[in-house]
Design a protein around this motif. Sequence first.
Motif, mmCIF file in Angstrom:
data_model
loop_
_atom_site.group_PDB
_atom_site.id
_atom_site.type_symbol
_atom_site.label_atom_id
_atom_site.label_comp_id
_atom_site.label_asym_id
_atom_site.label_seq_id
_atom_site.Cartn_x
_atom_site.Cartn_y
_atom_site.Cartn_z
ATOM 1 N N SER A 14 -2.478 35.923 47.571
ATOM 2 C CA SER A 14 -1.615 35.267 48.559
ATOM 3 C C SER A 14 -0.237 35.926 48.646
ATOM 4 O O SER A 14 0.465 35.784 49.644
ATOM 5 N N GLN A 15 0.166 36.650 47.585
ATOM 6 C CA GLN A 15 1.482 37.285 47.551
ATOM 7 C C GLN A 15 1.430 38.783 47.849
ATOM 8 O O GLN A 15 2.440 39.381 48.222
ATOM 9 N N TRP A 16 0.265 39.369 47.689
ATOM 10 C CA TRP A 16 0.118 40.819 47.715
ATOM 11 C C TRP A 16 0.628 41.428 49.021
ATOM 12 O O TRP A 16 1.421 42.372 49.034
ATOM 13 N N LEU A 17 0.181 40.877 50.144
ATOM 14 C CA LEU A 17 0.546 41.430 51.442
ATOM 15 C C LEU A 17 2.055 41.405 51.658
ATOM 16 O O LEU A 17 2.658 42.399 52.088
ATOM 17 N N THR A 18 2.671 40.274 51.338
ATOM 18 C CA THR A 18 4.114 40.138 51.579
ATOM 19 C C THR A 18 4.914 41.083 50.697
ATOM 20 O O THR A 18 5.887 41.703 51.149
ATOM 21 N N LEU A 19 4.521 41.202 49.424
ATOM 22 C CA LEU A 19 5.228 42.106 48.512
ATOM 23 C C LEU A 19 5.093 43.557 48.968
ATOM 24 O O LEU A 19 6.054 44.337 48.889
ATOM 25 N N SER A 20 3.919 43.927 49.460
ATOM 26 C CA SER A 20 3.713 45.290 49.941
ATOM 27 C C SER A 20 4.501 45.547 51.227
ATOM 28 O O SER A 20 5.055 46.635 51.429
ATOM 29 N N LEU A 21 4.547 44.545 52.103
ATOM 30 C CA LEU A 21 5.341 44.681 53.329
ATOM 31 C C LEU A 21 6.812 44.934 53.018
ATOM 32 O O LEU A 21 7.493 45.692 53.708
ATOM 33 N N GLN A 22 7.293 44.296 51.964
ATOM 34 C CA GLN A 22 8.687 44.468 51.564
ATOM 35 C C GLN A 22 8.974 45.939 51.252
ATOM 36 O O GLN A 22 9.988 46.496 51.680
ATOM 37 N N HIS A 23 8.083 46.585 50.509
ATOM 38 C CA HIS A 23 8.256 48.002 50.196
ATOM 39 C C HIS A 23 8.127 48.865 51.447
ATOM 40 O O HIS A 23 8.845 49.843 51.616
ATOM 41 N N LEU A 24 7.207 48.492 52.312
ATOM 42 C CA LEU A 24 7.010 49.255 53.546
ATOM 43 C C LEU A 24 8.264 49.219 54.408
ATOM 44 O O LEU A 24 8.726 50.261 54.905
ATOM 45 N N PHE A 25 8.842 48.043 54.582
ATOM 46 C CA PHE A 25 10.038 47.922 55.405
ATOM 47 C C PHE A 25 11.228 48.640 54.773
ATOM 48 O O PHE A 25 12.076 49.190 55.474
ATOM 49 N N ALA A 26 11.302 48.627 53.427
ATOM 50 C CA ALA A 26 12.427 49.269 52.750
ATOM 51 C C ALA A 26 12.456 50.768 53.015
ATOM 52 O O ALA A 26 13.518 51.374 53.146
ATOM 53 N N MET A 27 11.273 51.386 53.103
ATOM 54 C CA MET A 27 11.233 52.844 53.275
ATOM 55 C C MET A 27 11.040 53.262 54.727
ATOM 56 O O MET A 27 11.199 54.439 55.057
ATOM 57 N N PHE A 28 10.696 52.308 55.599
ATOM 58 C CA PHE A 28 10.253 52.670 56.946
ATOM 59 C C PHE A 28 11.303 53.448 57.724
ATOM 60 O O PHE A 28 11.009 54.510 58.297
ATOM 61 N N GLY A 29 12.520 52.939 57.736
ATOM 62 C CA GLY A 29 13.561 53.557 58.559
ATOM 63 C C GLY A 29 13.781 55.016 58.215
ATOM 64 O O GLY A 29 13.816 55.883 59.094
ATOM 65 N N ALA A 30 13.914 55.313 56.916
ATOM 66 C CA ALA A 30 14.170 56.692 56.501
ATOM 67 C C ALA A 30 12.953 57.578 56.726
ATOM 68 O O ALA A 30 13.082 58.738 57.121
ATOM 69 N N ARG A 52 13.976 30.912 44.371
ATOM 70 C CA ARG A 52 13.078 30.891 43.221
ATOM 71 C C ARG A 52 11.637 30.923 43.705
ATOM 72 O O ARG A 52 11.366 30.811 44.898
ATOM 73 N N GLY A 53 10.726 31.079 42.761
ATOM 74 C CA GLY A 53 9.314 31.102 43.109
ATOM 75 C C GLY A 53 8.976 32.350 43.903
ATOM 76 O O GLY A 53 9.553 33.421 43.711
ATOM 77 N N PHE A 54 8.040 32.208 44.829
ATOM 78 C CA PHE A 54 7.579 33.363 45.598
ATOM 79 C C PHE A 54 8.700 33.962 46.432
ATOM 80 O O PHE A 54 8.824 35.184 46.535
ATOM 81 N N PHE A 55 9.560 33.107 47.015
ATOM 82 C CA PHE A 55 10.642 33.626 47.855
ATOM 83 C C PHE A 55 11.647 34.428 47.031
ATOM 84 O O PHE A 55 12.333 35.293 47.555
ATOM 85 N N GLY A 56 11.710 34.154 45.738
ATOM 86 C CA GLY A 56 12.581 34.935 44.873
ATOM 87 C C GLY A 56 12.081 36.345 44.645
ATOM 88 O O GLY A 56 12.831 37.198 44.165
ATOM 89 N N LEU A 57 10.806 36.595 44.986
ATOM 90 C CA LEU A 57 10.222 37.925 44.823
ATOM 91 C C LEU A 57 10.442 38.815 46.039
ATOM 92 O O LEU A 57 10.230 40.025 45.963
ATOM 93 N N ILE A 58 10.836 38.229 47.163
ATOM 94 C CA ILE A 58 10.927 39.018 48.402
ATOM 95 C C ILE A 58 12.313 38.929 49.041
ATOM 96 O O ILE A 58 12.441 38.772 50.256
ATOM 97 N N PRO A 59 13.392 39.071 48.260
ATOM 98 C CA PRO A 59 14.729 38.959 48.865
ATOM 99 C C PRO A 59 15.023 40.069 49.868
ATOM 100 O O PRO A 59 15.755 39.843 50.832
ATOM 101 N N ILE A 60 14.478 41.258 49.657
ATOM 102 C CA ILE A 60 14.722 42.365 50.583
ATOM 103 C C ILE A 60 14.072 42.071 51.924
ATOM 104 O O ILE A 60 14.673 42.261 52.990
ATOM 105 N N LEU A 61 12.834 41.599 51.874
ATOM 106 C CA LEU A 61 12.121 41.268 53.107
ATOM 107 C C LEU A 61 12.821 40.139 53.854
ATOM 108 O O LEU A 61 12.959 40.179 55.083
ATOM 109 N N ILE A 62 13.297 39.140 53.113
ATOM 110 C CA ILE A 62 14.027 38.033 53.730
ATOM 111 C C ILE A 62 15.330 38.537 54.356
ATOM 112 O O ILE A 62 15.709 38.137 55.463
ATOM 113 N N GLY A 63 16.016 39.444 53.649
ATOM 114 C CA GLY A 63 17.256 40.002 54.172
ATOM 115 C C GLY A 63 17.033 40.782 55.455
ATOM 116 O O GLY A 63 17.787 40.647 56.421
ATOM 117 N N ILE A 64 15.955 41.584 55.480
ATOM 118 C CA ILE A 64 15.652 42.362 56.683
ATOM 119 C C ILE A 64 15.277 41.445 57.837
ATOM 120 O O ILE A 64 15.728 41.633 58.977
#
Length: 442
Positions: A19-35, A186-198
């Motif tokens: 349930s968390q895998w896709l969102t965590l991977s998206l976070q990494h994808l978005f972090a590198m996408f622009g560059a 906290r919890g799951f949302f605490g794992l995706i602060p970069i994605l939330i910020g974007i």
Amino acid sequence: MENNEQKAILEVQEVPKFSQWLTLSLQHLFAMFGATVLVPMLVGLSPGVALISSGLGTIAYLFITKGQIPAYLGSSFAFIAPIIAAKSLGGAEAAMLGTFLAGLVYGLVALFIWKMGLKWLMHLLPPVVVGPIIIVIGLGLAGTAIEMATYQNPGAPPAELIYSTKHLLVALATLAITIISTMFLRGFFGLIPILIGIAGGYAIAVIAGLVDFTSVIAAPFFEIPDFVIPFVTYTPSFSWEVVFIMVPVALVTLAEHTGDQMVLSKVVGRNFLEKPGLHRSILGDGIATVIASLIGGPPNTTYGENIGVLAITRVYSVFVIGGAAVLAICFGFIGKITALIGTIPSAVMGGVSILLFGIIASSGLRMLIDQQVDFGKKRNLIISSVILVIGVGGAFIQVSDQMQISGMALAAIIGVILNLVLPGRDKVEGKNMFGDQSDHAA
């Protein structure tokens, strides 16, 4: 493993919940996408192919490093000028030849390190050299983050940059959302602060009128990007000019690669230079670059943005990185999604990058503190001071019209020389550089 103050949320080879895998991977994808898509846009290659090559290269890297290094690979900025020069000689085909040969150089260096071992490298790179180099890696990217956050047209020549208060406010709002998410969720949302910020920054950018959906509307749902494949779309031809333009740059990026591995080792708490070994990570980088050359993508390299995500989230799982790679490959073929992600304003990515790059620099400071480097000694003070000023100040040596040694690479070279020639050097075992690594011995 190092006794880190904060325990990892997901260890390197730990599989995340589905349930968390896709969102965590998206976070990494978005972090590198622009560059990753910016490089091919600047040199006239296909952004879709760059996404696919980064995904394929990352998967190859994970296999070669035996799934032990959580690193994402994206387009290398160091090759921008050489690719443009190579294209002027023989089009994209010439640039792919140079990229292929640069990847082979990585393989040769990996073979040398495999044969000679790593002890000599640790002798050259004690904490008093490594710590400031890591700081330089982070602060060396600071100008990029601020340029993205402040100007309407980042990447343009300095005289043509257009300042925008609106862009800066959006960047600061994105940064604020990311910081608040990191500190208080906290919890799951605490794992995706970069994605939330974007996501939060993107919403603000839409309201501020910085987002244009024209490209999304016009993009097809499915499209095959413009691959450049040898013996399929063209017949390769050898050129010594291309060799001398692109191959020497690989020697510079090898120094950057080693620095990135040091940062990763410090962030995760494992000595990746020893296990699985620097030779494997360099070989993985080289194979990823070779893969890119065979389909028309720019050379690949490990990404500081993704190292910053690891440091903030403490999610080190290679399965998350692998998921991001698979998504990148898929997105390379889905025109609508690629176009939508491409609408993320540079101001949003700049706001996030301020935090990501700063954390990398802070990791270098932490190494100096953890290793108790004594700055009461003139020798240590001189070495760190020179590395910082040369690296952050932008000093460079012009080797040829198409190549220069600058930034972190030059700072690292001078730091190593000072460490060797100045008297009073302490004997430092490489395995102790990142803490007690006995359980990760090669």
